[in-house]
Design a protein around this motif. Structure first.
Motif, PDB file in Angstrom:
ATOM      1  N   SER A  95      -1.555   0.796   1.927  1.00 15.56           N
ATOM      2  CA  SER A  95      -1.585   0.996   3.386  1.00 15.56           C
ATOM      3  C   SER A  95      -0.289   0.505   4.012  1.00 15.56           C
ATOM      4  O   SER A  95       0.115  -0.641   3.789  1.00 15.56           O
ATOM      5  CB  SER A  95      -2.735   0.193   4.002  1.00 15.56           C
ATOM      6  N   ARG A 127      -3.487   7.069  -0.782  1.00 11.41           N
ATOM      7  CA  ARG A 127      -4.455   7.008  -1.881  1.00 11.41           C
ATOM      8  C   ARG A 127      -5.843   7.319  -1.338  1.00 11.41           C
ATOM      9  O   ARG A 127      -6.044   7.477  -0.138  1.00 11.41           O
ATOM     10  CB  ARG A 127      -4.434   5.634  -2.521  1.00 11.41           C
ATOM     11  N   HIS A 151      -9.856   6.217  -1.058  1.00 13.84           N
ATOM     12  CA  HIS A 151     -10.724   5.037  -1.099  1.00 13.84           C
ATOM     13  C   HIS A 151     -12.183   5.471  -1.177  1.00 13.84           C
ATOM     14  O   HIS A 151     -12.566   6.507  -0.614  1.00 13.84           O
ATOM     15  CB  HIS A 151     -10.532   4.192   0.157  1.00 13.84           C
ATOM     16  N   TYR A 155     -14.631   4.241   0.455  1.00 14.81           N
ATOM     17  CA  TYR A 155     -15.280   4.294   1.778  1.00 14.81           C
ATOM     18  C   TYR A 155     -14.988   5.599   2.519  1.00 14.81           C
ATOM     19  O   TYR A 155     -15.649   5.914   3.505  1.00 14.81           O
ATOM     20  CB  TYR A 155     -14.866   3.087   2.649  1.00 14.81           C
ATOM     21  N   ALA A 177      -2.264  -3.257   0.325  1.00 12.48           N
ATOM     22  CA  ALA A 177      -2.307  -4.288   1.358  1.00 12.48           C
ATOM     23  C   ALA A 177      -3.601  -5.053   1.120  1.00 12.48           C
ATOM     24  O   ALA A 177      -4.636  -4.443   0.830  1.00 12.48           O
ATOM     25  CB  ALA A 177      -2.329  -3.636   2.732  1.00 12.48           C
ATOM     26  N   TYR A 212     -14.439  -5.256   6.736  1.00  8.26           N
ATOM     27  CA  TYR A 212     -13.785  -6.418   6.150  1.00  8.26           C
ATOM     28  C   TYR A 212     -14.892  -7.410   5.796  1.00  8.26           C
ATOM     29  O   TYR A 212     -16.043  -7.274   6.232  1.00  8.26           O
ATOM     30  CB  TYR A 212     -12.779  -7.015   7.144  1.00  8.26           C
ATOM     31  N   MET A 218      -9.664  -2.963  -0.770  1.00  9.22           N
ATOM     32  CA  MET A 218     -10.677  -1.913  -0.967  1.00  9.22           C
ATOM     33  C   MET A 218     -10.132  -0.783  -1.858  1.00  9.22           C
ATOM     34  O   MET A 218     -10.463   0.381  -1.672  1.00  9.22           O
ATOM     35  CB  MET A 218     -11.090  -1.333   0.396  1.00  9.22           C
ATOM     36  N   SER A 219      -9.248  -1.156  -2.789  1.00 14.86           N
ATOM     37  CA  SER A 219      -8.628  -0.088  -3.597  1.00 14.86           C
ATOM     38  C   SER A 219      -8.194  -0.623  -4.962  1.00 14.86           C
ATOM     39  O   SER A 219      -8.626  -1.678  -5.400  1.00 14.86           O
ATOM     40  CB  SER A 219      -7.404   0.470  -2.852  1.00 14.86           C
ATOM     41  N   HIS A 279      -6.921  -3.310  11.006  1.00 13.61           N
ATOM     42  CA  HIS A 279      -6.024  -2.391  10.293  1.00 13.61           C
ATOM     43  C   HIS A 279      -4.642  -2.284  10.965  1.00 13.61           C
ATOM     44  O   HIS A 279      -3.641  -2.061  10.279  1.00 13.61           O
ATOM     45  CB  HIS A 279      -6.684  -1.021  10.149  1.00 13.61           C
TER      46      HIS A 279
END
Ligand SMILES: O=P(O)(O)O[C@H]1O[C@H](CO)[C@@H](O)[C@H]1O
Ligand code: HPA
Length: 350
Positions: free
Chosen positions: A95, A146, A148, A150, A178, A262, A281-282, A321
């Motif tokens: 990110s 990328r 994710h 979610y 990130a 988060y 988350m990745s 974010h």
């Protein structure tokens, strides 16, 4: 690829389009093949499908969690042919770290929407472009954006581009992200070289390797110890030293949660107790996919926010974010230099 246009739509024989993405304008939306076939049932109950076998296959691919080897090969061939070169190093930009791809020279750029069977990026800070070109003498391919979990993609789809990289000829995967710093010693803007991970999605029974295993990619039960290449970590530490950023560099453990929320304080406390230093988350599913097909992996987290494990009413301690993106933007120069110099080292050795 018969029946596909550049957006992954499936053309029906009467010229209409069935869109595979939920944000598409087609009235058919992204309903599975079975639903569409239902519409074509005749009175005697026999299915009269107006789609050709190729179109049905394409529709199934869009709705399936796993991509057959042959489809991945087709995507790889499309990229290698279009770029006119075969990359050796693959880079996934985290990110706000899309500028890692901007330093690539003689770049051939492929928008995800125009790559057959490719998913589309839906997250701010993930441009949705594949960039192939030269960096420090090496041929690289970088994902500016990328996928994710979610976003609604199954994990196998999120990390499918890693297999595409493999079939393009990529031997080294650089995965960047990130992340929130849980280790209290970490400061915003620090870089954590990943030497291990805790796969929280895996704890919940989810894996990019779920489903039938294709041994052309790798074994049914791959080992993940030593997933993060020690030589590359050591080289990166040396590079960090010569950049004068060694006090802002750490080696640590990353964990991936499903997001998009988060973490709660209780979750952060639990992660810390498990030895996790940074959370995001990745990346983990990409690393699993890369190790499965025997790629060498280097990965780092840019710490974009501190994750406090103490309860507090302060709004400014909540992750968001915008902050993630703005810290990434401020630190992109250092991240680009680290990546470029590591690529140079790998190229010099080969
Ligand atoms: O891991 P990358 O893609 O860098 O992005 C991180 O930033 C987003 C949250 O701000 C999440 O997607 C998290 O995983
Ligand atoms: O604090 C975080 N948690 C999860 N993902 C993240 N991505 C950037 N920061 C964070």
């Amino acid at each position: 690829m018969t029946g596909y246009n550049s957006k992954g739509d499936v053309a029906t024989s009467n010229g209409n389009h069935r869109n595979g993405h939920s944000n598409g304008s087609s009235s058919n939306g992204d309903r599975p093949a079975d639903d569409l076939a239902q519409e074509n049932q005749t009175d005697n109950g026999r299915i009269q499908c107006s789609l050709t076998p190729e179109e049905l296959r394409a529709l199934r691919v869009l709705n399936e969690d796993t991509y057959p080897y042959e489809v991945i090969q087709e995507i790889a061939d499309f990229i290698v042919k279009g770029a006119g070169m075969r990359p050796k190093i693959g880079i996934i930009c985290g990110s706000g770290l899309g500028s890692l791809a901007d330093i690539i020279q003689d770049a051939k750029i492929f928008e995800y929407e125009k790559i057959p069977n490719f998913p589309v990026s839906t997250v701010e800070g993930h441009a949705g472009k594949l960039v192939v070109g030269h960096l420090e003498g090496a041929i690289v391919m970088a994902m500016q954006g990328r996928f994710h979990f979610y976003e609604g993609y199954p994990l196998a789809k999120c990390s499918m581009p890693v297999r595409v990289m493999k079939l393009c000829g990529v031997e080294y995967l650089f995965a960047t992200n990130a992340a929130g710093g849980i280790n209290p010693k970490f400061a915003v803007g620090d870089i954590m070289l990943m030497h291990d991970h805790v796969n929280m999605l895996g704890f919940a029974g989810n894996s990019p390797l779920q489903g039938p295993n294709d041994p052309r990619f790798g074994p049914r039960f791959p080992a993940l110890v030593n997933s993060y290449n020690k030589d590359l970590i050591n080289k990166a530490l040396e590079i960090g030293k010569s950049m004068g950023i060694e006090s802002n560099m750490h080696v640590g453990v990353y964990s991936c949660l499903g997001g998009p929320t988060y973490e709660t304080i209780a979750e952060l406390k639990a992660l810390r107790m498990m030895g996790v230093d940074a959370v995001g988350m990745s990346t983990v599913h990409e690393v699993i996919t890369a190790r499965h097909c025997d790629m060498k992996v280097f990965a780092f987290s840019l710490i974009t926010n501190k994750c406090s494990t103490e309860y507090s009413d302060k709004k400014d301690e909540e992750a968001n974010h915008d902050e993630v993106m703005s810290v990434a933007k401020n630190r992109q120069k250092a991240c680009c230099e680290l990546v470029a110099r590591l690529v140079r080292e790998i190229h010099a050795q080969s």
